[in-house]
Design a protein around this motif. Structure first.
Motif, short mmCIF file in Angstrom:
data_model
loop_
_atom_site.label_atom_id
_atom_site.label_comp_id
_atom_site.label_asym_id
_atom_site.label_seq_id
_atom_site.Cartn_x
_atom_site.Cartn_y
_atom_site.Cartn_z
N CYS A 306 0.84 -1.20 0.00
CA CYS A 306 0.00 0.00 0.00
C CYS A 306 0.87 1.25 0.00
O CYS A 306 1.84 1.35 0.77
CB CYS A 306 -0.91 0.01 1.22
N LEU A 307 0.54 2.18 -0.87
CA LEU A 307 1.30 3.42 -0.99
C LEU A 307 0.35 4.61 -1.02
O LEU A 307 -0.61 4.60 -1.79
CB LEU A 307 2.13 3.43 -2.29
N ASP A 308 0.61 5.60 -0.17
CA ASP A 308 -0.06 6.88 -0.39
C ASP A 308 0.81 7.71 -1.34
O ASP A 308 1.89 7.28 -1.75
CB ASP A 308 -0.33 7.61 0.93
N TRP A 309 0.35 8.91 -1.69
CA TRP A 309 1.06 9.69 -2.71
C TRP A 309 2.48 10.05 -2.28
O TRP A 309 3.43 9.90 -3.05
CB TRP A 309 0.26 10.94 -3.05
N GLU A 310 2.65 10.49 -1.03
CA GLU A 310 3.98 10.86 -0.56
C GLU A 310 4.90 9.65 -0.51
O GLU A 310 6.08 9.73 -0.85
CB GLU A 310 3.88 11.51 0.83
N GLY A 311 4.36 8.52 -0.08
CA GLY A 311 5.15 7.29 -0.04
C GLY A 311 5.61 6.87 -1.42
O GLY A 311 6.74 6.38 -1.60
N PHE A 312 4.75 7.04 -2.41
CA PHE A 312 5.10 6.69 -3.79
C PHE A 312 6.22 7.59 -4.31
O PHE A 312 7.18 7.12 -4.93
CB PHE A 312 3.86 6.84 -4.67
N LEU A 313 6.13 8.90 -4.03
CA LEU A 313 7.17 9.83 -4.47
C LEU A 313 8.51 9.52 -3.80
O LEU A 313 9.57 9.58 -4.44
CB LEU A 313 6.75 11.27 -4.18
N GLU A 314 8.46 9.20 -2.50
CA GLU A 314 9.69 8.86 -1.80
C GLU A 314 10.31 7.58 -2.36
O GLU A 314 11.54 7.45 -2.44
CB GLU A 314 9.41 8.70 -0.30
N LYS A 315 9.45 6.63 -2.73
CA LYS A 315 9.94 5.37 -3.30
C LYS A 315 10.71 5.65 -4.60
O LYS A 315 11.80 5.09 -4.82
CB LYS A 315 8.76 4.44 -3.56
N ILE A 316 10.19 6.51 -5.44
CA ILE A 316 10.87 6.86 -6.69
C ILE A 316 12.15 7.63 -6.39
O ILE A 316 13.20 7.39 -7.00
CB ILE A 316 9.94 7.68 -7.61
N GLU A 317 12.06 8.58 -5.46
CA GLU A 317 13.20 9.45 -5.15
C GLU A 317 14.39 8.64 -4.66
O GLU A 317 15.55 9.02 -4.93
CB GLU A 317 12.79 10.48 -4.09
N ASN A 318 14.15 7.54 -3.95
CA ASN A 318 15.24 6.74 -3.41
C ASN A 318 15.77 5.70 -4.39
O ASN A 318 16.64 4.88 -4.03
CB ASN A 318 14.76 6.03 -2.13
N MET A 319 15.24 5.70 -5.61
CA MET A 319 15.72 4.74 -6.61
C MET A 319 17.04 5.21 -7.20
O MET A 319 17.44 6.35 -7.07
CB MET A 319 14.69 4.61 -7.73
N GLY A 320 17.68 4.30 -7.90
CA GLY A 320 18.89 4.65 -8.65
C GLY A 320 20.14 4.32 -7.88
O GLY A 320 20.19 4.25 -6.67
N SER A 321 21.20 4.06 -8.65
CA SER A 321 22.50 3.74 -8.07
C SER A 321 23.59 4.29 -8.98
O SER A 321 23.35 4.72 -10.11
CB SER A 321 22.65 2.23 -7.91
N ASN A 322 24.80 4.28 -8.46
CA ASN A 322 25.93 4.73 -9.26
C ASN A 322 26.33 3.71 -10.32
O ASN A 322 27.11 4.03 -11.19
CB ASN A 322 27.13 5.01 -8.35
#
Length: 322
Positions: A306-322
């Protein structure tokens, strides 16, 4: 003479007695008149009080009737308002479904239009197309081994979250001196890198697209070295579609909350899911993720993320690696 004097005296006494008697009778008559007047006044007062009581009872009945009518009207109005809200939500949901179907139909039409020329080509052209596809796929799957070579190609940098000022000017001048191209606030199809001031929708979109999201230091250190440096030491990216094969569903409560915040929020949410490789489906057993409102009970969606809108944005923001 004595008899005459006694007779005169007796006569005077009789007159005085008669006068006193008349005075007493007058007093009694006055008292009777007062009593009668008081009795009449009491009767009139009693009649007035009865009339006032009847009027008060009638007024109270009218008031109670009006209160009852108002309560019925308020209840009916609340029911109509709830029905209207439910109907509005249904219309919004149907509109979203229609837009989703139109989008899918458009995608299907484009795919059909791309396949038709391939079907009409001869074996030679089909082979060339297949080879071209393999080359594109090979280029997209390049790892860190070829990052150094890629870093010397044309850089199209999107700047987002900046409101102007000396900081933005310095950043622009540095990118141009390095031979890069600028896109400020406009996400074009040729963008290769993104530099964001804080979390923005364009920065999240860049991550979902697999583009490099860089720090400002990358530009300034590259300027000091004379050319763009390797991205992996100064930025991050998502190497594959993060939502590939995942199904997302939206609850009615999330729809209502999203529409109150921003009428375009549901559309943005759908676009983020699609860019990340996922798809929006009806809530059911096939759903992997469920968009919920902040106050919604999440226990009813056991087995799903379950994701609310802020949780979804944070999930995307923490993606990615070097």
């Amino acid at each position: 003479e004595e008899e005459r004097q006694r007779s005169i005296s007796h006569s005077h006494e009789m007159k005085a007695a008669n006068q006193r008697h008349e005075n007493q009778i007058n007093e009694i008559n006055c008292l009777q008149q007062e009593i009668e007047s008081l009795r009449t006044s009491a009767i009139q007062r009693e009649a007035c009080l009865r009339q006032e009581t009847d009027d008060h009872v009638h007024t109270r009945r009218e008031r109670d009737s009006l209160i009852e009518k108002l309560a019925r009207y308020t209840n009916d109005e609340n029911i109509r308002q709830a029905e209207l809200e439910r109907h509005k939500n249904e219309v919004e949901l149907r509109g979203e479904r229609i837009r989703d179907l139109e989008f899918r139909l458009e995608e299907f039409s484009r795919a059909q239009a791309k396949r038709e020329p391939e079907q009409n080509l001869g074996n030679e052209n089909v082979g060339n197309i297949a080879n071209a596809k393999k080359e594109r796929s090979r280029a997209q799957n390049l790892g860190n081994e070829n990052v150094g070579n890629i870093s010397h190609s044309k850089k199209v940098v999107l700047l987002t979250g900046y409101k102007g000022g000396a900081e933005l000017t310095k950043l622009k001048n540095s990118i141009e001196k390095l031979g890069g191209e600028l896109r400020h606030g406009k996400f074009t199809t040729d963008v290769t890198h993104c530099i964001a001031k804080g979390r923005t929708a364009k920065m999240l979109k860049a991550l979902l697209k697999g583009l490099w999201v860089m720090e400002e230091s990358w530009v300034f250190q590259s300027l000091a070295s004379g050319s763009f440096l390797e991205e992996s030491k100064h930025g991050r990216r998502v190497n594959k579609k993060p939502f590939n094969g995942k199904n997302f569903s939206l609850t009615t409560s999330f729809h209502q909350e999203a529409l109150k915040r921003n009428k375009q929020l549901v559309t943005i949410c759908r676009s983020f899911v699609k860019i990340g490789g996922g798809q929006i489906v009806e809530l059911g057993n096939s759903s992997h993720y469920v968009f919920v409102s902040k106050k919604e009970n999440r226990e009813r969606y056991s087995g799903k993320v379950c994701l609310d809108w802020e949780g979804f944005l944070e999930k995307i923001e923490n993606m990615g690696s070097n």
